[in-house]
Enzyme design. Structure first.
Site, short mmCIF file in Angstrom:
data_model
loop_
_atom_site.label_atom_id
_atom_site.label_comp_id
_atom_site.label_asym_id
_atom_site.label_seq_id
_atom_site.Cartn_x
_atom_site.Cartn_y
_atom_site.Cartn_z
CG ASP A 245 -0.24 -0.36 2.50
OD1 ASP A 245 0.96 -0.06 2.60
OD2 ASP A 245 -0.88 -0.94 3.39
CB THR A 246 4.08 2.07 0.77
OG1 THR A 246 3.39 1.94 2.00
CG2 THR A 246 5.01 3.26 0.85
#
Length: 346
Positions: free
Chosen positions: A149-150
């Site tokens: 998610d980065t």
């Protein structure tokens, strides 16, 4: 329209309407009152190289604290394939993360002893508590005086400007909430959920409070030497990030690896340290996850010292970097093989 288009313009009004419809508390006034700020990066000198990180409320200084502790060891003589090397690295991480759990927070709300946390004297005391033959099972923070998610991106231009940038909506790709304008048209982005990283202990430095920034994990990094830029880099992946930053720096400085090899080398990820969100502290030493590139004999040696060790496919982060040759100014790009990424030049 710049930042005001988001925080004060039609987008902010549309988001306000969306939150009202779903029964959430955020309002237009909260967006309008938001202030962004420029902060001064902080650094430590590791064997002649200055490593730079963003200060709290992020976790970047944990990487610097790890490096300060490791500087007192002759890692090159130990060898990267020795259990001594892996043991002291893991133990240094535990001590830095004990401080991370206790002191890292929004400096506008909590007094953070930044100078002491980054001092070589503190690192010396932490290093003295490391037993070469035995794993530490519980956090013993010194008092102070007074996944997917980065994204990470780095870019450099022909004039020598280098940018190190990281962004994350946090766990689960964010909150799962996508605002619409009330007429069936979505705004096209998902809200983050980094408020999950607050502590609900009112006495904790990272305790939830209105207008306060939570502890967060995303940390872009730089390395310079004699005031000149050398490396713009990042390692995505929650609590792996400061561990990964320190491993990259050690690979390059102590073991002479190039910018790509430094990311390709087998890594460890220590899990189980006390979190800044509060909760139970570490009492069992946590778990050391290692990649298949680490020999079984080394893993067995670590187990004999009291570490819980397991082979795992992750999470070891996602590394991207640009190295600037100090002699020629030529750029070298590196990209992580463990997850999506690329190095490109033109």
């Amino acid at each position: 329209g710049g930042r005001d288009a988001f925080y004060k313009g039609p987008l902010a009004k549309a988001m306000d309407g969306y939150f009202k419809r779903i029964g959430a508390a955020h309002r237009y006034e909260d967006f309008a009152a938001h202030k962004s700020e420029w902060v001064e990066p902080v650094s430590t000198n590791y064997r002649g190289y200055d490593v730079w990180e963003i200060p709290p409320n992020g976790q970047g200084i944990a990487a610097l604290q790890i490096l300060n502790i490791l500087e007192g060891y002759d890692l090159k003589a130990m060898g990267r394939g020795s259990a001594d090397f892996w043991h002291v690295f893991i133990e240094a991480k535990k001590r830095a993360f004990a401080d991370r759990a206790k002191y890292y927070a929004d400096p506008a709300f909590a007094k953070i002893p930044l100078k002491e946390l980054l001092s070589k004297e503190r690192a010396e005391k932490q290093r003295a508590s490391i037993d070469l033959g035995k794993a530490t099972l519980a956090d013993a923070p010194l008092p102070v005086d007074g996944g997917a998610d980065t994204i990470y991106m780095t870019v450099a231009d022909k004039d020598g400007m280098m940018v190190s940038l990281i962004q994350s909506n946090y766990r689960g790709m964010g909150s799962g909430l996508v605002a619409d304008d009330g007429k069936g048209k979505t705004l096209g982005f998902m809200f983050q959920d980094r408020g999950a990283q607050f502590s609900l202990d009112a006495k904790h430095a990272n305790a939830y409070a209105p207008g306060k920034r939570p502890f967060h994990t995303i940390i872009p990094a730089f390395m310079t030497k004699d005031g000149k830029p050398l490396l713009s880099f990042g390692v995505m992946g929650g609590a792996m990030q400061p561990q990964g930053h320190a491993q990259i720096v050690v690979n390059m400085v102590d073991f002479g690896m190039g910018v790509q090899a430094a990311g390709d080398a087998a890594r460890f990820h220590h899990d189980g340290s006390t979190d800044p969100e509060g909760g139970a502290g570490m009492t069992d030493g946590g778990v050391v996850e290692i990649e298949t590139g680490v020999p079984a004999a080394l893993a067995d040696d670590l187990r004999k010292r009291g570490h819980s060790v397991k082979y795992s496919v992750g999470p070891y982060g996602g590394y991207q970097a640009i190295w600037r040759d100090p002699e020629t100014g030529v750029y070298w790009g590196a990209s992580e093989f463990r997850k999506d990424g690329q190095a490109a030049g033109y």
